[in-house]
Design a protein around this motif. Structure first.
Motif, PDB file in Angstrom:
ATOM      1  N   GLY A   1      23.826  -7.074  -5.664  1.00 50.52           N
ATOM      2  CA  GLY A   1      24.761  -6.001  -5.962  1.00 50.52           C
ATOM      3  C   GLY A   1      24.092  -4.642  -5.925  1.00 50.52           C
ATOM      4  O   GLY A   1      23.350  -4.313  -4.997  1.00 50.52           O
ATOM      5  N   ALA A   2      24.353  -3.838  -6.952  1.00 51.43           N
ATOM      6  CA  ALA A   2      23.744  -2.516  -7.030  1.00 51.43           C
ATOM      7  C   ALA A   2      22.221  -2.603  -7.044  1.00 51.43           C
ATOM      8  O   ALA A   2      21.537  -1.703  -6.556  1.00 51.43           O
ATOM      9  CB  ALA A   2      24.240  -1.783  -8.275  1.00 51.43           C
ATOM     10  N   GLY A   3      21.684  -3.688  -7.579  1.00 51.11           N
ATOM     11  CA  GLY A   3      20.233  -3.862  -7.592  1.00 51.11           C
ATOM     12  C   GLY A   3      19.667  -3.941  -6.192  1.00 51.11           C
ATOM     13  O   GLY A   3      18.602  -3.381  -5.906  1.00 51.11           O
ATOM     14  N   ALA A   4      20.370  -4.621  -5.284  1.00 51.17           N
ATOM     15  CA  ALA A   4      19.930  -4.690  -3.893  1.00 51.17           C
ATOM     16  C   ALA A   4      19.986  -3.319  -3.247  1.00 51.17           C
ATOM     17  O   ALA A   4      19.054  -2.900  -2.552  1.00 51.17           O
ATOM     18  CB  ALA A   4      20.800  -5.675  -3.113  1.00 51.17           C
ATOM     19  N   ASN A   5      21.067  -2.587  -3.474  1.00 57.05           N
ATOM     20  CA  ASN A   5      21.253  -1.318  -2.779  1.00 57.05           C
ATOM     21  C   ASN A   5      20.355  -0.215  -3.317  1.00 57.05           C
ATOM     22  O   ASN A   5      19.948   0.670  -2.556  1.00 57.05           O
ATOM     23  CB  ASN A   5      22.730  -0.931  -2.809  1.00 57.05           C
ATOM     24  N   ILE A   6      20.029  -0.271  -4.593  1.00 59.24           N
ATOM     25  CA  ILE A   6      19.052   0.681  -5.131  1.00 59.24           C
ATOM     26  C   ILE A   6      17.684   0.418  -4.513  1.00 59.24           C
ATOM     27  O   ILE A   6      16.955   1.341  -4.170  1.00 59.24           O
ATOM     28  CB  ILE A   6      19.023   0.619  -6.664  1.00 59.24           C
ATOM     29  N   ALA A   7      17.338  -0.852  -4.328  1.00 61.30           N
ATOM     30  CA  ALA A   7      16.080  -1.171  -3.649  1.00 61.30           C
ATOM     31  C   ALA A   7      16.096  -0.647  -2.216  1.00 61.30           C
ATOM     32  O   ALA A   7      15.131  -0.023  -1.749  1.00 61.30           O
ATOM     33  CB  ALA A   7      15.835  -2.674  -3.662  1.00 61.30           C
TER      34      ALA A   7
ATOM     35  N   ALA B   1      26.698  -9.029  -3.494  1.00 60.77           N
ATOM     36  CA  ALA B   1      27.521  -9.978  -4.244  1.00 60.77           C
ATOM     37  C   ALA B   1      28.917  -9.466  -4.580  1.00 60.77           C
ATOM     38  O   ALA B   1      29.714 -10.180  -5.196  1.00 60.77           O
ATOM     39  CB  ALA B   1      26.803 -10.351  -5.537  1.00 60.77           C
ATOM     40  N   PHE B   2      29.240  -8.266  -4.175  1.00 66.38           N
ATOM     41  CA  PHE B   2      30.459  -7.595  -4.630  1.00 66.38           C
ATOM     42  C   PHE B   2      31.743  -8.354  -4.300  1.00 66.38           C
ATOM     43  O   PHE B   2      32.645  -8.468  -5.124  1.00 66.38           O
ATOM     44  CB  PHE B   2      30.534  -6.194  -4.016  1.00 66.38           C
ATOM     45  N   SER B   3      31.861  -8.864  -3.058  1.00 67.49           N
ATOM     46  CA  SER B   3      33.113  -9.499  -2.653  1.00 67.49           C
ATOM     47  C   SER B   3      33.407 -10.757  -3.459  1.00 67.49           C
ATOM     48  O   SER B   3      34.558 -11.199  -3.535  1.00 67.49           O
ATOM     49  CB  SER B   3      33.086  -9.830  -1.157  1.00 67.49           C
ATOM     50  N   LYS B   4      32.396 -11.329  -4.090  1.00 69.48           N
ATOM     51  CA  LYS B   4      32.607 -12.533  -4.894  1.00 69.48           C
ATOM     52  C   LYS B   4      33.481 -12.263  -6.107  1.00 69.48           C
ATOM     53  O   LYS B   4      34.076 -13.200  -6.667  1.00 69.48           O
ATOM     54  CB  LYS B   4      31.257 -13.106  -5.344  1.00 69.48           C
ATOM     55  N   ILE B   5      33.525 -10.991  -6.537  1.00 68.18           N
ATOM     56  CA  ILE B   5      34.367 -10.668  -7.690  1.00 68.18           C
ATOM     57  C   ILE B   5      35.420  -9.605  -7.338  1.00 68.18           C
ATOM     58  O   ILE B   5      35.932  -8.905  -8.211  1.00 68.18           O
ATOM     59  CB  ILE B   5      33.525 -10.216  -8.902  1.00 68.18           C
ATOM     60  N   GLY B   6      35.696  -9.457  -6.032  1.00 68.64           N
ATOM     61  CA  GLY B   6      36.771  -8.577  -5.630  1.00 68.64           C
ATOM     62  C   GLY B   6      36.431  -7.107  -5.577  1.00 68.64           C
ATOM     63  O   GLY B   6      37.303  -6.251  -5.740  1.00 68.64           O
TER      64      GLY B   6
ATOM     65  N   SER C   1      28.554  -5.600   8.178  1.00 65.75           N
ATOM     66  CA  SER C   1      29.916  -5.984   7.815  1.00 65.75           C
ATOM     67  C   SER C   1      29.974  -7.445   7.374  1.00 65.75           C
ATOM     68  O   SER C   1      30.588  -7.786   6.352  1.00 65.75           O
ATOM     69  CB  SER C   1      30.847  -5.765   9.014  1.00 65.75           C
ATOM     70  N   ALA C   2      29.308  -8.312   8.118  1.00 59.41           N
ATOM     71  CA  ALA C   2      29.309  -9.736   7.778  1.00 59.41           C
ATOM     72  C   ALA C   2      28.631  -9.993   6.439  1.00 59.41           C
ATOM     73  O   ALA C   2      29.145 -10.747   5.599  1.00 59.41           O
ATOM     74  CB  ALA C   2      28.622 -10.536   8.883  1.00 59.41           C
ATOM     75  N   ILE C   3      27.484  -9.368   6.231  1.00 65.64           N
ATOM     76  CA  ILE C   3      26.741  -9.573   4.988  1.00 65.64           C
ATOM     77  C   ILE C   3      27.529  -9.052   3.793  1.00 65.64           C
ATOM     78  O   ILE C   3      27.567  -9.675   2.725  1.00 65.64           O
ATOM     79  CB  ILE C   3      25.357  -8.902   5.086  1.00 65.64           C
ATOM     80  N   ALA C   4      28.179  -7.887   3.965  1.00 65.05           N
ATOM     81  CA  ALA C   4      28.951  -7.300   2.872  1.00 65.05           C
ATOM     82  C   ALA C   4      30.172  -8.148   2.526  1.00 65.05           C
ATOM     83  O   ALA C   4      30.521  -8.316   1.351  1.00 65.05           O
ATOM     84  CB  ALA C   4      29.382  -5.885   3.246  1.00 65.05           C
ATOM     85  N   MET C   5      30.831  -8.707   3.545  1.00 64.77           N
ATOM     86  CA  MET C   5      32.055  -9.464   3.296  1.00 64.77           C
ATOM     87  C   MET C   5      31.785 -10.908   2.867  1.00 64.77           C
ATOM     88  O   MET C   5      32.434 -11.432   1.962  1.00 64.77           O
ATOM     89  CB  MET C   5      32.934  -9.448   4.543  1.00 64.77           C
ATOM     90  N   LEU C   6      30.812 -11.537   3.506  1.00 63.45           N
ATOM     91  CA  LEU C   6      30.532 -12.944   3.211  1.00 63.45           C
ATOM     92  C   LEU C   6      29.669 -13.131   1.969  1.00 63.45           C
ATOM     93  O   LEU C   6      29.608 -14.223   1.414  1.00 63.45           O
ATOM     94  CB  LEU C   6      29.837 -13.598   4.415  1.00 63.45           C
ATOM     95  N   ALA C   7      28.988 -12.071   1.543  1.00 63.71           N
ATOM     96  CA  ALA C   7      28.092 -12.137   0.380  1.00 63.71           C
ATOM     97  C   ALA C   7      27.009 -13.196   0.567  1.00 63.71           C
ATOM     98  O   ALA C   7      26.642 -13.905  -0.375  1.00 63.71           O
ATOM     99  CB  ALA C   7      28.879 -12.373  -0.903  1.00 63.71           C
ATOM    100  N   ASP C   8      26.519 -13.311   1.799  1.00 66.85           N
ATOM    101  CA  ASP C   8      25.453 -14.278   2.073  1.00 66.85           C
ATOM    102  C   ASP C   8      24.173 -13.912   1.330  1.00 66.85           C
ATOM    103  O   ASP C   8      23.858 -12.730   1.153  1.00 66.85           O
ATOM    104  CB  ASP C   8      25.144 -14.310   3.578  1.00 66.85           C
ATOM    105  N   LYS C   9      23.441 -14.927   0.944  1.00 67.19           N
ATOM    106  CA  LYS C   9      22.122 -14.736   0.344  1.00 67.19           C
ATOM    107  C   LYS C   9      21.106 -14.585   1.476  1.00 67.19           C
ATOM    108  O   LYS C   9      20.913 -15.503   2.266  1.00 67.19           O
ATOM    109  CB  LYS C   9      21.769 -15.919  -0.551  1.00 67.19           C
TER     110      LYS C   9
END
Length: 259
Positions: free
Chosen positions: A109-115, A132-137, A158-166
């Motif tokens: 989430g925000a932790g990834a983007n701050i990094a 992880a954002f899309s997992k909770i809407g 786009s794929a990573i943001a929507m699918l929330a892949d690890k």
């Protein structure tokens, strides 16, 4: 300063450690403001490079969900973004010092983007990045929608943001999301060595490089060429430039002082 952030300054290096390991260093209001305070302290002349890392198993799991589900403590999303996360991202990008993210574990989430908004991102082999954002809407925040497409391309972002892949640290390195993935055994020493190297380099030139890269995201070619000229002239008027040229002529290692 809050105990949720540890700040250590030594040998011109500021080490900022996210320190809520029991909740995987997830952000609450207190920690967000403490990180802003720590970054403000890094503006001072005794700091020439900054390393941000986390205590425990995670780098940062993003927003503390308990805070936003607590009817009394929930600051609301407007405050979380405008007062907590956006100022952190802006401080990192505006800081006229190089900032290394030493990602010691999961960054979500925000932790990834701050990094990812830091100047250099080094991750241990067992780390991972999750939008992880899309997992909770929700949508990616903390400049995730700004930096990710520029780093790895629109389609992949786009794929990573929507699918929330690890995304493993190795995958992140391969797709250009981060600078280096390092084995767990070597990670900390490697990250410290890179931070120490940056702390001994010409600080004003690095700051001007950062300014140029910031504006390259939106400038036209003509605007960027003009900016490079301006910043190059500024850099050429520093004491470190004179030292660098002198050391080159004398065939010795330069002794930069960040001036």
């Amino acid at each position: 300063m809050s105990t949720s952030i540890e700040l250590n300054i030594s040998n011109s290096i500021a080490t900022i450690t996210l320190n809520r390991p029991k909740v995987f260093n997830s952000f609450n209001k207190e920690m967000a403001f403490a990180l802003q305070e720590a970054l403000d302290r890094c503006k001072e002349d005794d700091v020439r490079a900054v390393m941000i890392t986390g205590n425990g198993k995670a780098f940062c799991a993003g927003q503390d969900i308990q805070e936003i589900t607590d009817s009394e403590k929930n600051p609301g999303f407007e405050a979380i973004l405008d007062d907590h996360y956006n100022p952190i991202v802006q401080r990192i990008r505006d800081l006229e010092k190089p900032v290394i993210a030493a990602v010691n574990g999961v960054a979500a989430g925000a932790g990834a983007n701050i990094a990812l908004c830091c100047d250099v991102v080094i991750a241990t082999e067992s780390a991972a990045f999750i939008q992880a954002f899309s997992k909770i809407g929700l949508i990616p925040d903390s400049a995730g929608t700004y930096f990710l497409p520029r780093m790895i391309g629109f389609g992949r972002a786009s794929a990573i943001a929507m699918l929330a892949d690890k995304i493993s640290a190795k995958e992140a390195e391969q797709m250009g999301m981060i600078y280096k993935c390092v084995s767990d055994d070597e990670f900390l020493a490697f990250a410290k060595a890179k931070t120490e190297k940056l702390a001994q380099m010409p600080t004003k030139a690095l700051a001007n490089t950062k300014k140029a890269l910031n504006q390259s995201m939106t400038n036209t070619l003509e605007q960027q060429l003009a900016l490079e000229s301006k910043l190059q002239i500024e850099s050429a008027n520093t004491a470190d430039y004179q030292e660098g040229v002198t050391a080159f002529i004398e065939k010795r290692k330069p002794n930069f002082e960040g001036k």
